[in-house]
Design a protein around this motif. Structure first.
Motif, PDB file in Angstrom:
ATOM      1  N   LYS A 142       0.804  -1.175  -0.085  1.00  0.00           N
ATOM      2  CA  LYS A 142      -0.034   0.082  -0.030  1.00  0.00           C
ATOM      3  C   LYS A 142       0.946   1.130  -0.005  1.00  0.00           C
ATOM      4  CE  LYS A 142      -3.823   2.044   2.372  1.00  0.00           C
ATOM      5  NZ  LYS A 142      -4.890   1.894   3.558  1.00  0.00           N
ATOM      6  N   LEU A 143       2.079   1.192   0.607  1.00  0.00           N
ATOM      7  CA  LEU A 143       2.986   2.158   0.881  1.00  0.00           C
ATOM      8  C   LEU A 143       3.678   2.476  -0.386  1.00  0.00           C
ATOM      9  CD1 LEU A 143       3.793   4.430   2.822  1.00  0.00           C
ATOM     10  CD2 LEU A 143       5.684   3.119   3.421  1.00  0.00           C
ATOM     11  N   LEU A 144       3.876   1.475  -1.223  1.00  0.00           N
ATOM     12  CA  LEU A 144       4.555   1.632  -2.317  1.00  0.00           C
ATOM     13  C   LEU A 144       3.544   2.367  -3.443  1.00  0.00           C
ATOM     14  CD1 LEU A 144       6.849   1.058  -4.502  1.00  0.00           C
ATOM     15  CD2 LEU A 144       5.837  -1.362  -4.801  1.00  0.00           C
ATOM     16  N   LYS A 145       2.489   1.611  -3.510  1.00  0.00           N
ATOM     17  CA  LYS A 145       1.347   2.465  -4.457  1.00  0.00           C
ATOM     18  C   LYS A 145       1.092   3.886  -4.118  1.00  0.00           C
ATOM     19  CE  LYS A 145      -1.569  -1.591  -4.885  1.00  0.00           C
ATOM     20  NZ  LYS A 145      -2.808  -2.210  -4.831  1.00  0.00           N
ATOM     21  N   SER A 146       1.260   4.304  -2.869  1.00  0.00           N
ATOM     22  CA  SER A 146       1.132   5.785  -2.631  1.00  0.00           C
ATOM     23  C   SER A 146       2.293   6.414  -2.956  1.00  0.00           C
ATOM     24  CB  SER A 146       1.053   5.811  -1.065  1.00  0.00           C
ATOM     25  OG  SER A 146      -0.168   5.257  -0.409  1.00  0.00           O
ATOM     26  N   ASP A 202      12.573   3.868   4.657  1.00  0.00           N
ATOM     27  CA  ASP A 202      13.275   3.478   3.421  1.00  0.00           C
ATOM     28  C   ASP A 202      12.482   3.972   2.284  1.00  0.00           C
ATOM     29  OD1 ASP A 202      14.990   1.677   4.818  1.00  0.00           O
ATOM     30  OD2 ASP A 202      13.644  -0.059   4.726  1.00  0.00           O
ATOM     31  N   PHE A 203      11.344   4.027   2.325  1.00  0.00           N
ATOM     32  CA  PHE A 203      10.555   4.774   1.197  1.00  0.00           C
ATOM     33  C   PHE A 203      10.992   6.219   1.029  1.00  0.00           C
ATOM     34  CE2 PHE A 203       8.200   1.080   1.767  1.00  0.00           C
ATOM     35  CZ  PHE A 203       7.807   0.727   0.339  1.00  0.00           C
ATOM     36  N   ALA A 204      10.942   6.798   2.466  1.00  0.00           N
ATOM     37  CA  ALA A 204      11.429   8.347   2.624  1.00  0.00           C
ATOM     38  C   ALA A 204      12.659   8.428   1.833  1.00  0.00           C
ATOM     39  CB  ALA A 204      11.170   8.791   3.912  1.00  0.00           C
ATOM     40  N   VAL A 205      13.531   7.788   2.050  1.00  0.00           N
ATOM     41  CA  VAL A 205      15.068   8.007   1.900  1.00  0.00           C
ATOM     42  C   VAL A 205      15.059   8.050   0.139  1.00  0.00           C
ATOM     43  CG1 VAL A 205      17.160   6.741   1.367  1.00  0.00           C
ATOM     44  CG2 VAL A 205      16.123   7.016   3.898  1.00  0.00           C
ATOM     45  N   LEU A 206      14.343   7.122  -0.682  1.00  0.00           N
ATOM     46  CA  LEU A 206      14.215   7.088  -1.986  1.00  0.00           C
ATOM     47  C   LEU A 206      13.361   8.426  -2.463  1.00  0.00           C
ATOM     48  CD1 LEU A 206      13.498   3.331  -2.806  1.00  0.00           C
ATOM     49  CD2 LEU A 206      15.631   4.443  -2.455  1.00  0.00           C
ATOM     50  N   GLU A 262      14.202  -1.954  -6.589  1.00  0.00           N
ATOM     51  CA  GLU A 262      15.689  -2.585  -6.542  1.00  0.00           C
ATOM     52  C   GLU A 262      16.321  -1.553  -5.679  1.00  0.00           C
ATOM     53  OE1 GLU A 262      18.977  -4.792  -6.801  1.00  0.00           O
ATOM     54  OE2 GLU A 262      16.962  -5.262  -7.784  1.00  0.00           O
ATOM     55  N   SER A 263      16.301  -0.213  -5.548  1.00  0.00           N
ATOM     56  CA  SER A 263      16.415   0.772  -4.516  1.00  0.00           C
ATOM     57  C   SER A 263      16.330   0.243  -3.118  1.00  0.00           C
ATOM     58  CB  SER A 263      16.243   2.115  -4.889  1.00  0.00           C
ATOM     59  OG  SER A 263      16.814   2.323  -5.857  1.00  0.00           O
ATOM     60  N   LEU A 264      14.704  -0.422  -2.889  1.00  0.00           N
ATOM     61  CA  LEU A 264      14.345  -0.816  -1.705  1.00  0.00           C
ATOM     62  C   LEU A 264      15.317  -2.002  -1.007  1.00  0.00           C
ATOM     63  CD1 LEU A 264      10.747  -0.181  -2.126  1.00  0.00           C
ATOM     64  CD2 LEU A 264      12.012   1.256  -0.581  1.00  0.00           C
ATOM     65  N   ARG A 265      15.523  -2.785  -1.946  1.00  0.00           N
ATOM     66  CA  ARG A 265      16.431  -4.033  -1.956  1.00  0.00           C
ATOM     67  C   ARG A 265      17.639  -3.608  -1.207  1.00  0.00           C
ATOM     68  NH1 ARG A 265      15.631  -6.404  -6.535  1.00  0.00           N
ATOM     69  NH2 ARG A 265      13.873  -7.823  -5.682  1.00  0.00           N
ATOM     70  N   ALA A 266      18.359  -2.913  -1.967  1.00  0.00           N
ATOM     71  CA  ALA A 266      19.612  -2.206  -1.591  1.00  0.00           C
ATOM     72  C   ALA A 266      19.629  -1.753  -0.073  1.00  0.00           C
ATOM     73  CB  ALA A 266      19.883  -1.149  -2.506  1.00  0.00           C
TER      74      ALA A 266
END
Length: 402
Positions: free
Chosen positions: A329-333, A361-365, A382-386
């Motif tokens: 849900k956060l990814l969609k937002s 992690d989302f806020a960093v990206l 992929e950035s989240l995976r890193a």
């Protein structure tokens, strides 16, 4: 000495008139220097008569009240503290002076600075007004904020840092926080009672500080965020004064007080090596007990906190990594916020395989977008995976022939 003599002379000349005297910047009169006594201290009896027998009402203006001897202080009929106005008044002053230069978002962010005195705003605006025919509106806005920041830094305060918090709050949702309590229900209860002491603990980036910001916005209260650099002093006893001050300021402004990384101040007293470490914890515990408002302490570790502190919290909420449904849900937002297409089935599956994923992690990206734009959902995942790989504990490597 000359200024004190002038005041004495003015008292004699003006005693039969409808006059008021104003004695400004009196620190040089009262402050004691290492090499000599202050002017007031060296002639104490004379100074006492001046304060007690003055025929003309006199205002004494001082920036540092601690420099005044208590014997002098009790001889003033009225001692008035003039603090920086509360956030609502700071915002009002900014709107009256800076609307033509600043956006609503800029005004709200500047108003959140607790050290922003009215004189700083009016002086900076006066300078910028002389340049209105020379520069575009955007340059004037940048110049105004630069002048305000420079003055704050020169006075020993922190500069106002423009961050992405406002954008983060646009996609913030308490339902996307994985914790052992209902955050929305807690907020509703606090709104009814207006008194709570919360301890938020758990993994870094799990949304503890963000919840405090959301809660302050929900309660329509200013948020005071304090960290170690705001409180810890190299002088013995000064840290305790700073702790008392932040609680007093928050009480007066009816603010939500957030102390980030509170384990710096509430260490287990049994592990203290110095007496002043114990007194700092004692002061914090006392202020927590007396505070009538919303107090939030955040920490990544609960095991190092003093047992007496834990008893003083009304509620202790544990924050953990995101659940798969919350992460999706956060990814969609964030995809919507960054104008990316919504994730497909393959991408959803890849996201659900990530461990230790947090809202941070989302806020960093999102912040990386300023200098390293993410153009598709696969690159985002992929950035989240890193980010997760950095936090994943190193697995034990097999030894010998195994």
């Amino acid at each position: 000495k000359e200024r004190l003599s002038a005041v004495r002379a003015a008292q004699a000349f003006l005693k039969n008139t409808q006059a008021l005297l104003l004695f400004d910047e009196v620190e040089d009169v009262f402050t004691q220097h290492s090499s000599r006594n202050a002017s007031a201290q060296s002639r104490k009896a004379w100074m006492n008569r001046l304060l007690e027998e003055n025929p003309v009402p006199t205002f004494w203006l001082c920036n540092d009240i601690e420099s005044v001897d208590p014997a002098f202080m009790r001889r003033f009929d009225w001692v008035i503290e003039l603090p920086v106005p509360p956030k609502s008044e700071r915002e009002k002053i900014l709107r009256e002076n800076c609307t033509q230069f600043l956006t609503d978002k800029d005004i709200k962010q500047l108003a959140s600075c607790e050290e922003l005195a009215p004189a700083i705003v009016t002086r900076a605006t006066k300078v910028i007004n002389t340049l209105t025919n020379e520069f575009a509106a955007e340059k004037l806005a940048d110049g105004l904020q630069y002048l305000i920041n420079s003055t704050l830094v020169a006075q020993g305060h922190k500069a106002i840092i423009h961050t992405g918090n406002a954008t983060l709050l646009e996609v913030y949702d308490p339902e996307l926080i994985n914790c052992d309590a209902d955050l929305v229900q807690i907020a509703k209860g606090i709104k009814r009672d207006s008194n709570a002491r919360l301890c938020l603990f758990g993994v870094p980036g799990s949304g503890k500080s963000a919840y405090a910001r959301w809660l302050a916005d929900y309660l329509d209260k200013p948020l005071h965020v304090k960290r170690g650099s705001d409180l810890i002093s190299k002088w013995v006893g000064e840290t305790e004064k700073n702790i008392e001050r932040i609680f007093r300021d928050a009480q007066e402004e009816k603010a939500v007080l957030l102390i980030d990384e509170v384990d710096s101040f509430l260490r287990d007293r049994n592990l203290s090596e110095h007496s002043w470490e114990v007194t700092e914890v004692n002061e914090m515990l006392t202020r927590m007990e007396m505070y009538e408002g919303v107090f939030i302490a955040s920490t990544n570790r609960l095991d190092g906190l003093d047992a007496a502190a834990l008893r003083r919290f009304d509620l202790k909420v544990k924050f953990e990594s995101l659940k798969p449904a919350q992460a999706l849900k956060l990814l969609k937002s964030y995809c919507q916020c960054l104008e990316l297409p919504q994730p497909n089935a393959r991408q959803k599956s890849a996201l659900q395989k990530l461990d230790f994923l947090t809202p941070g992690d989302f806020a960093v990206l999102q912040r990386q977008q300023h200098f390293r734009p993410i153009t598709d959902v696969d690159a985002f995942i992929e950035s989240l995976r890193a980010e997760c790989a950095i936090k994943t504990p190193n697995k034990r490597q097999p030894i010998g022939f195994i």
